[in-house]
Design an enzyme around this catalytic site. Structure first.
Site, PDB file in Angstrom:
ATOM      1  N   LEU A 227      -7.125  20.310  -7.225  1.00 20.64           N
ATOM      2  CA  LEU A 227      -7.326  21.700  -7.611  1.00 20.64           C
ATOM      3  C   LEU A 227      -7.368  21.834  -9.131  1.00 20.64           C
ATOM      4  O   LEU A 227      -8.069  22.694  -9.663  1.00 20.64           O
ATOM      5  CB  LEU A 227      -6.190  22.551  -7.026  1.00 20.64           C
ATOM      6  N   GLY A 228      -6.596  20.992  -9.827  1.00 17.62           N
ATOM      7  CA  GLY A 228      -6.606  21.029 -11.293  1.00 17.62           C
ATOM      8  C   GLY A 228      -5.624  22.011 -11.874  1.00 17.62           C
ATOM      9  O   GLY A 228      -5.930  22.692 -12.869  1.00 17.62           O
ATOM     10  N   VAL A 229      -4.430  22.086 -11.287  1.00 17.25           N
ATOM     11  CA  VAL A 229      -3.405  23.006 -11.794  1.00 17.25           C
ATOM     12  C   VAL A 229      -2.086  22.266 -11.977  1.00 17.25           C
ATOM     13  O   VAL A 229      -1.808  21.285 -11.294  1.00 17.25           O
ATOM     14  CB  VAL A 229      -3.180  24.198 -10.832  1.00 17.25           C
ATOM     15  N   THR A 230      -1.282  22.738 -12.906  1.00 16.82           N
ATOM     16  CA  THR A 230       0.105  22.323 -13.039  1.00 16.82           C
ATOM     17  C   THR A 230       0.948  23.402 -12.385  1.00 16.82           C
ATOM     18  O   THR A 230       0.795  24.585 -12.696  1.00 16.82           O
ATOM     19  CB  THR A 230       0.509  22.170 -14.513  1.00 16.82           C
TER      20      THR A 230
ATOM     21  N   ASP B 180       1.523   6.646   2.092  1.00 17.61           N
ATOM     22  CA  ASP B 180       2.180   5.589   2.861  1.00 17.61           C
ATOM     23  C   ASP B 180       1.572   5.457   4.255  1.00 17.61           C
ATOM     24  O   ASP B 180       2.295   5.311   5.247  1.00 17.61           O
ATOM     25  CB  ASP B 180       3.691   5.828   2.950  1.00 17.61           C
TER      26      ASP B 180
ATOM     27  N   GLY C 229      12.236  -0.429  12.058  1.00 21.98           N
ATOM     28  CA  GLY C 229      11.346  -0.751  13.169  1.00 21.98           C
ATOM     29  C   GLY C 229      10.646   0.478  13.716  1.00 21.98           C
ATOM     30  O   GLY C 229       9.592   0.375  14.340  1.00 21.98           O
ATOM     31  N   ASN C 230      11.212   1.668  13.501  1.00 21.39           N
ATOM     32  CA  ASN C 230      10.573   2.922  13.915  1.00 21.39           C
ATOM     33  C   ASN C 230       9.409   3.289  12.999  1.00 21.39           C
ATOM     34  O   ASN C 230       8.547   4.088  13.356  1.00 21.39           O
ATOM     35  CB  ASN C 230      11.571   4.084  13.886  1.00 21.39           C
ATOM     36  N   SER C 231       9.412   2.738  11.794  1.00 21.93           N
ATOM     37  CA  SER C 231       8.436   3.146  10.796  1.00 21.93           C
ATOM     38  C   SER C 231       7.015   2.920  11.294  1.00 21.93           C
ATOM     39  O   SER C 231       6.671   1.846  11.791  1.00 21.93           O
ATOM     40  CB  SER C 231       8.657   2.353   9.513  1.00 21.93           C
TER      41      SER C 231
ATOM     42  N   HIS D 106       3.741   0.681   4.156  1.00 16.28           N
ATOM     43  CA  HIS D 106       4.807  -0.259   3.814  1.00 16.28           C
ATOM     44  C   HIS D 106       5.145  -1.207   4.965  1.00 16.28           C
ATOM     45  O   HIS D 106       5.820  -2.212   4.762  1.00 16.28           O
ATOM     46  CB  HIS D 106       6.058   0.471   3.319  1.00 16.28           C
TER      47      HIS D 106
END
Length: 501
Positions: free
Chosen positions: A303-306, A169, A246-248, A139
């Site tokens: 992984l393919g899990v809920t 991000d 500004g730290n981002s 961002h």
């Protein structure tokens, strides 16, 4: 006579007592009227019995010294300035200063102006290779027309974007420089809650600022990225080190001066520091940076899990004796988990000996690997602890490495628009397997008349999935009558359009 002596004695005692009281008050309690030539004299008198050489009780314990960490890390943190047109910045990241603090310069108002004029946003970055590679937040540089990197020694360079990953991000930049100081990777898995850390960055254009705090929590999910990224990975390190706009993109370091995270967000109603900040763990940063360098886009393993976090209510409902691990609520067909014979109701405890006790922790650990990698999954089933080996897969259900596409635009005159295949980052951020992006729309054309705007990603035409402009052209050219177009905008909003023919 005896009465007179008694009365005289009583008067003498009263006078003596009164005198003692007056003297005591004047000597010990009455405010002083002594004049002093300086405040230093008052200090000396007031602290006459203070032993300035006795520092044993306030000496900083061994290991808690910030000087070395600050000296090692400051030269490795850069100041990033991004120039862009405000009309291009209307996106979930740059407009949300309450959560993300990548810019705003010194006045914090840039994101609220919409005139089509150049603006400047500032952030931070971390040098991770001596030939000019820099890690930062996505961002910070999103939609930038120009990126300038300023080193601690005031040298300035133009930077190019090597790759981005909106789902974490993170972004990788490159400047043309050599023999730069680089920051050593630390181990975010070994960070302890309560451990001291430093935040190094450039808040409010105050270059090379260092603040200190402790690790307040790990594996924190604050849903700041999921507002705009369907496949977002959030498992932040939470600290109380002071960070601000500004730290981002700056560094979170341990007391050895090693990188343990990239500062990304704050919990605030105003967009400024109010107690807590959040950093992407370096274990995730390391993997994302390597993927962007090698492949141009991140290789996301699934992984393919809920899954569900285990709390008291779920434990009572499912008869779970101990609240730990992550509950498997479902298994995707033909997925890595199904091939490894994991089942609904299993409780996932560890990934390669790393304990996972929340959905965000599990997702972050799995995201460190690539499709085709094998991991050991420790799980509990029917009160028994077991371990299985799982070969991870990508979104398409296979183990192939996806490289950044060389995307080309295709104009389809009959539709009055230009198209290109959705990039890997775009597909990841929208949580789709394929799509075709509308690059430009001609006024008066069919897409314009239907209300379709630039940036819209077409996923289906008449319920048929599309992945290339050629597919769009083939389906629409063969169609007689109306068409139903389905897709999503960059902010994740779904939309449907009827296209007359």
């Amino acid at each position: 006579m005896s009465s007179f002596r008694y009365f005289a004695s009583l008067c003498a005692a009263s006078l003596l007592g009164g005198g003692v009281a007056i003297y005591g008050y004047a000597h010990w309690f009455a405010p002083t009227t002594t004049d002093y030539d300086s405040f230093e004299q008052q200090q000396k008198k007031y602290f006459a019995h203070y032993n300035a050489s006795d520092t044993a009780s306030i000496t900083v314990p061994n290991g808690i010294n910030f000087v070395q960490a600050a000296e090692r890390s400051r030269p490795c943190v850069v100041h990033i300035r991004t120039a862009y047109s405000v009309s291009k910045s209307s996106n979930p990241h740059t407009m949300n200063l309450e959560d993300l603090f990548g810019g705003g310069g010194s006045n914090g108002e840039n994101f609220h102006k919409f005139e089509d004029t150049p603006e400047e946003v500032t952030g931070s970055g971390v040098i991770i290779a001596d030939n000019g590679y820099i890690a930062t937040n996505y961002h910070v540089i999103e939609n930038a027309d120009e990126i300038t990197v300023v080193l601690e020694d005031k040298r300035s360079f133009k930077a190019k974007v090597i790759g981005t990953d909106p789902s974490t991000d993170l972004a990788l930049l490159k400047i043309e420089a050599r023999a730069l100081p680089i920051m050593r990777y630390g181990n975010s898995d070994q960070l302890h809650i309560g451990e001291w850390v430093l935040a190094v960055g450039n808040p409010f254009d105050l270059t090379s600022t260092v603040t200190a705090g402790i690790v307040s929590a790990k594996g924190r999910n604050i849903n700041v990225l999921r507002k705009s990224e369907a496949m977002a990975i959030e498992s932040f390190i939470q600290t109380d080190a002071a960070v601000n706009p500004g730290n981002s993109g700056g560094a979170l370091v341990n007391l050895k001066g090693e990188l343990v995270g990239i500062n990304t967000a704050i919990a605030s109603r105003t967009g400024y520091y109010s107690g807590y900040s959040f950093a992407v763990p370096v274990a995730m940063v390391r993997k994302v940076m390597d993927d962007l360098l090698k492949y141009g886009e991140v290789q996301r393993a699934l992984l393919g899990v809920t899954i569900l976090d285990i709390n008291a209510e779920l434990a009572q409902e499912k008869g779970i004796k101990e609240i730990k691990g992550v509950y498997v609520a479902g298994i995707s067909e033909h997925s890595a988990a199904s091939d490894a014979h994991l089942k609904e109701g299993d409780i996932l405890l560890k990934i390669n000996d790393i304990a996972v006790n929340s959905s965000s922790e599990l997702q972050e650990v799995v995201a460190r690997y690539r499709p085709g990698d094998k991991i050991n999954v420790t799980y509990e089933r029917d009160g028994e602890t077991k371990t299985t080996t799982v070969m991870l897969r990508n979104r398409m259900g296979d183990t192939r490495i996806q490289r950044r596409e060389q995307l080309s635009s295709v104009e389809i005159e009959s539709l009055g628009a230009t198209f290109q295949s959705a990039s890997g980052n775009e597909r990841t951020s929208l949580g789709i397997a394929s799509g075709v992006k509308v690059v430009s729309v001609t006024e008066g054309g069919k897409l314009s008349e239907a209300g379709i705007q630039e940036g819209f990603v077409i996923t289906h035409i008449d319920k048929k999935a599309v992945a290339t402009p050629q597919q769009v052209q083939r389906i629409t050219s063969a169609q007689k009558g109306g068409l139903l177009i389905e897709g999503m905008y960059p902010d994740g909003k779904k939309a449907y359009y009827a296209l007359g023919w």
